[in-house]
Design an enzyme around this catalytic site. Structure first.
Site, PDB file in Angstrom:
ATOM      1  N   CYS A 254      24.272  12.317  25.632  1.00  0.00           N
ATOM      2  CA  CYS A 254      25.276  13.116  24.930  1.00  0.00           C
ATOM      3  C   CYS A 254      25.083  13.049  23.423  1.00  0.00           C
ATOM      4  O   CYS A 254      25.872  12.429  22.700  1.00  0.00           O
ATOM      5  CB  CYS A 254      26.671  12.665  25.343  1.00  0.00           C
ATOM      6  SG  CYS A 254      26.910  12.975  27.094  1.00  0.00           S
ATOM      7  N   GLU A 255      23.996  13.635  22.962  1.00  0.00           N
ATOM      8  CA  GLU A 255      23.646  13.736  21.546  1.00  0.00           C
ATOM      9  C   GLU A 255      22.889  15.044  21.364  1.00  0.00           C
ATOM     10  O   GLU A 255      21.987  15.351  22.167  1.00  0.00           O
ATOM     11  CB  GLU A 255      22.677  12.613  21.128  1.00  0.00           C
ATOM     12  CG  GLU A 255      23.235  11.215  21.151  1.00  0.00           C
ATOM     13  CD  GLU A 255      24.118  10.896  19.952  1.00  0.00           C
ATOM     14  OE1 GLU A 255      24.080  11.640  18.952  1.00  0.00           O
ATOM     15  OE2 GLU A 255      24.835   9.897  20.042  1.00  0.00           O
TER      16      GLU A 255
END
Ligand code: PLP
Length: 414
Positions: free
Chosen positions: A342-343
């Site tokens: 989640c980046e």
């Protein structure tokens, strides 16, 4: 060696699709024969040097089987931590071929290395020098040292992997180094035997090495006048490898030619600390397609490996060639290949041409043998990928996939 057999990518004749099936993805795969070949290339290139120690930089890929392979070939090692020293103890590496680099060596690291009897410490500050002297005195030893000089040379590589510029935390300014060598002469428990510089990584041009060696040579001669006799010049690592088909890679022979003439003239030994150039192109990371999606006209291919498995693209904006294990030239579409983390920065490759990808298709991320698995993390509570070595035509597991239980093991629930 990577090649397509019946349109499927094989490493040393072993099908990578089969390896992925057997061990799952993400999965690192290395070629032992390629590692051996790269080392022999180095050895041959420097064969005209009277005393050369090729000290593999352990941090590039520290799997014990890789280290064992190098040891069997007669390599020495460049380490930066106690953990790396412990790896070398496990394979009974010759201490007289070990050098210890890094800016923050702890007391424990220094003491353990002294007890093991390493060749020398690459010292990064006067503070460190005095500490090594103190610790060596405590256990009645004399520590061989070399000062890591910062020659202020631009290696023309990524700023994050340039280490020999004024602005970096590494090394000691040349003039200051001369003063610290004088100090070391008056310390009873250190013995200055080397000069060291490591100017950066993924360097594709000889000139920075040549310039750096010139600075070291000047210092070498000044020290000789002070009757400080240097036995080894350590020029560090940093030689680049081919990541993109467009990269033009200097040959090790041409690299050696420039160095060896100078070293032989000085009549001293040579230490090399190559990492990437020994293992980088000897490994790949296998990953599988999970989903495909399109956002505002941009196509994304989502795969099961992410920046937790291979950090280089996110950290350095590094390029890795990515191809489908069974590809064909028709119907190619352009994708950004992204991982599960989640980046936004979790991108493994931009504008990659892939033909008709389907869930479960295996992709090969090339040139992942160096700074790959060693930089992996548990971000997003993801287990670290396994490592496989192709040896003697067989795929052998050399590190198991981490389990979620192992990730949770050290946490204390209050
Ligand atoms: C990382 C490092 C190396 C190895 O660099 P490569 O670019 O992988 O050859 C050598 N010496 C020192 C001190 C290092 O920090």
């Amino acid at each position: 060696m990577l090649e397509r057999i019946n349109n499927k990518v094989h490493l040393d004749k072993v099908s990578l699709e089969e390896v992925a099936k057997k061990f799952g993805t993400p999965c690192y795969v290395y070629s032992k024969s390629s590692i051996v070949r790269e080392f022999i290339d180095y050895k041959e290139a420097f064969s005209e040097c009277t005393d050369v120690k090729i000290c593999y930089s352990v941090k590039a890929n520290s799997n014990i089987n890789i280290l064992k392979t190098f040891k069997e070939l007669g390599a020495g090692f460049d380490i930066v931590s106690l953990g790396e020293l412990e790896r070398l103890k496990l394979i009974n590496a010759d201490p007289k071929k070990i050098v210890f680099s890094g800016v923050a060596k702890s007391d424990e690291e220094i003491l353990e290395s002294l007890k093991y009897g390493i060749l020398f410490f690459n010292v990064e500050s006067q503070d460190e020098l005095e500490n090594i002297n103190l610790l060596a005195a405590k256990i009645n030893k004399v520590a061989n040292i070399s000062l890591r000089v910062n020659p202020d040379i631009d290696p023309k590589t990524h700023p994050y992997i340039s280490t020999g510029l004024k602005s970096s935390k590494f090394g000691i300014a040349v003039d200051q180094a001369l003063e610290i060598y004088k100090v070391s002469k008056n310390l009873k428990n250190v013995n200055p035997i080397g000069i060291d510089a490591h100017i950066g990584s993924q360097i594709l041009d000889f000139q920075p090495f040549s310039d750096s060696l010139d600075r070291l040579e000047e210092l070498f001669n000044k020290l000789r006048e002070l009757s400080i006799n240097i036995e080894y010049i350590d020029i560090g690592g940093g030689l680049g490898i081919k990541y993109s088909d467009d990269d033009i890679i200097p040959s090790k022979k041409d690299f050696a030619k420039r160095i060896v003439t100078k070293i032989n003239k000085l009549k001293c030994g040579l230490v090399l600390e190559p990492g990437r150039s020994l293992v980088g192109n000897s490994g790949v990371l296998l990953t599988s397609v999970v989903y495909e999606k399109n956002n505002y006209g941009k196509d994304f291919l989502i795969v099961d490996a992410g920046m937790n498995d291979i950090l280089r693209p996110s950290l350095y904006d590094a390029y890795h060639k990515i191809e489908k294990v069974s590809d064909c030239t028709e119907n190619k579409k352009t994708f950004d290949i992204v991982g599960p983390i989640c980046e936004t920065g979790d991108v493994l490759g931009r504008d990659v041409q892939i033909n008709n990808p389907k869930k479960g298709d295996v992709l090969v991320i090339n040139s992942a043998g160096a700074y790959g698995h060693v930089m992996s993390s548990n971000y997003n509570s993801k287990p670290k990928a396994p490592e496989v070595l192709i040896d003697d035509g067989k795929a052998k597991l050399i590190k198991k996939r981490e389990t979620i239980t192992q990730i949770l093991e050290n946490e204390i629930i209050l």
